[in-house]
Design an enzyme around this catalytic site. Structure first.
Site, PDB file in Angstrom:
ATOM      1  N   ASP A  47       0.859  -1.174   0.000  1.00  0.00           N
ATOM      2  CA  ASP A  47       0.000   0.000   0.000  1.00  0.00           C
ATOM      3  C   ASP A  47       0.902   1.232   0.000  1.00  0.00           C
ATOM      4  O   ASP A  47       1.820   1.321   0.817  1.00  0.00           O
ATOM      5  CB  ASP A  47      -0.877  -0.021   1.272  1.00  0.00           C
ATOM      6  CG  ASP A  47      -1.750   1.215   1.400  1.00  0.00           C
ATOM      7  OD1 ASP A  47      -2.034   1.872   0.373  1.00  0.00           O
ATOM      8  OD2 ASP A  47      -2.149   1.534   2.534  1.00  0.00           O
ATOM      9  N   ASP A  75       0.433   5.230   0.288  1.00  0.00           N
ATOM     10  CA  ASP A  75      -0.592   6.208   0.622  1.00  0.00           C
ATOM     11  C   ASP A  75      -0.017   7.619   0.521  1.00  0.00           C
ATOM     12  O   ASP A  75       1.052   7.890   1.069  1.00  0.00           O
ATOM     13  CB  ASP A  75      -1.060   5.917   2.047  1.00  0.00           C
ATOM     14  CG  ASP A  75      -2.289   6.708   2.425  1.00  0.00           C
ATOM     15  OD1 ASP A  75      -3.247   6.089   2.899  1.00  0.00           O
ATOM     16  OD2 ASP A  75      -2.292   7.943   2.258  1.00  0.00           O
ATOM     17  N   ASP A 128       3.682   1.234   2.920  1.00  0.00           N
ATOM     18  CA  ASP A 128       3.228   1.136   4.307  1.00  0.00           C
ATOM     19  C   ASP A 128       3.594  -0.253   4.832  1.00  0.00           C
ATOM     20  O   ASP A 128       2.996  -1.255   4.454  1.00  0.00           O
ATOM     21  CB  ASP A 128       1.714   1.367   4.368  1.00  0.00           C
ATOM     22  CG  ASP A 128       1.183   1.302   5.798  1.00  0.00           C
ATOM     23  OD1 ASP A 128       1.860   0.719   6.669  1.00  0.00           O
ATOM     24  OD2 ASP A 128       0.080   1.825   6.024  1.00  0.00           O
TER      25      ASP A 128
END
Ligand SMILES: [Zn+2]
Ligand SMILES: [Zn+2]
Length: 360
Positions: free
Chosen positions: A95, A97, A268
């Site tokens: 991920d 972000d 992440d």
């Protein structure tokens, strides 16, 4: 969120799933996955399982959830409590972000505003409104196209590591726009499926460039095959700058910092290492934007302000408490502060789902 707004959003999401059942991208081995969702007026429901796509779509139409999740793990008994599920492996996921990528635009569009007197200002948010002294103004963290472009660069870097350093073929890397603030990458390469959390942490650390050291300076005996991964990245950088500055071996730590900045992907860590996570399901509508989490076949051709906009243009009357400027489908909206207006459905839902507006 008031009931009129929640009910409007449920209706909108329900219609989307009813009319677009093929939008939902089903996981492999659907019957071995755990599903979960968050309703518009409640908290996460997990430990669901579906035998086939028909059952799943019927449930999405029935519940019209704000967000839908599916495990990257496979289980013998996905409905049972975690310790009894019988974990059999998990896809490797990443991920990226926008919130964790430092961009200069954040100081411009991350704002606070006061519900009481309507004044606003730049972050950091004060403990109390400096104008009327109302406690706890609202902090609005925004993601603009510049933030999303920076995030996309990190997705490129991640994919470069997966292909060059981990030997994952392009066919096995699936890239998605998250539907809100960034990109998800899913690796469908069976080699990674059995890895435990610790091994995944090592992969994540490597990609984030944690613990990278400068390689010992090259001696005449160093051969080409010893250079790969981070060593190769450091050498490539050193060879280009040595020509520019004519100085060799100087300012090593600065050089390393530069190599890290150019190459490390700010993934992440907690997402990659969690082997029991339920992860937003591809092809479902994001609960904080009304945009689709969708497959991206070319990162450079993908426009996150246009391609994932799946709701219609019909006008909806909303009262907007506050919103920084945003762009969707080529149109600029806002900024707004205490504004009653008609917006196209997709722009209205974008604000309604963030709690910044309500149906009027
Ligand atoms: Zn105030
Ligand atoms: Zn930005």
């Amino acid at each position: 969120m008031d009931e009129a707004t929640a009910s409007f959003l449920r209706k909108t999401y329900r219609e989307y799933y009813f009319n677009n059942p093929d939008s939902v991208e089903l996981p492999t081995n659907i019957e071995e996955r755990e599903f979960g969702y968050i309703p518009f007026d409640g908290s996460m429901i997990r430990h669901l399982a579906f035998a086939n796509s028909g059952e799943l779509i019927a449930e999405l139409v029935r519940q019209a959830p704000s967000s839908v999740y599916c495990s990257n793990a496979r289980y013998s008994h996905p409905r049972l409590p975690m310790e009894e599920k019988g974990w059999t492996g998990a896809d490797l996921i990443f991920d990226i972000d926008a919130d964790s990528i430092p961009t200069l635009c954040k100081s411009r569009h991350n704002r606070w505003y006061c519900r009481n007197c309507r004044k606003e200002g730049r972050v950091p948010r004060p403990a109390a409104c400096p104008y009327c002294h109302e406690a706890n103004p609202i902090e609005v963290r925004w993601t603009c196209l510049e933030c999303l472009n920076a995030t996309r660069e990190h997705a490129h870097k991640l994919i470069d590591f997966l292909r060059r350093d981990f030997g994952v073929s392009e066919m096995k890397i699936r890239t998605y726009f998250s539907g809100s603030r960034g990109y998800h990458v899913q690796v469908q390469d069976e080699r990674f499926n059995p890895l435990n959390s610790q091994s995944r942490a090592e992969i994540a650390n490597y990609i984030r460039g944690e613990g990278v050291l400068l390689p010992k300076s090259r001696t005449s005996s160093t051969t080409q095959h010893e250079e790969y991964g981070w060593s190769e990245r450091v050498r490539l950088f050193a060879s280009t700058t040595a020509e520019q500055t004519g100085r060799k071996g100087a300012r090593d730590s600065q050089r390393l910092a530069k190599v890290l900045q150019m190459n490390a992907a700010m993934i992440d860590q907690s997402v990659t290492t969690d082997i029991h996570r339920v992860f937003r399901m591809p092809g479902t509508v994001h609960g904080n934007s009304g945009l689709l989490k969708m497959r991206v076949t070319s990162l450079d051709d993908f426009d996150p302000t246009v391609d994932p906009v799946i709701l219609q243009d019909e006008r909806v009357r909303v009262y907007i408490e506050y919103s920084p400027q945003f762009q969707l489908k080529g149109e600029q909206f806002g900024p707004y502060n205490s504004t009653l207006t008609d917006l196209p459905m997709y722009a209205a839902v974008f604000l309604l789902t963030k709690g910044l507006a309500k149906i009027s």
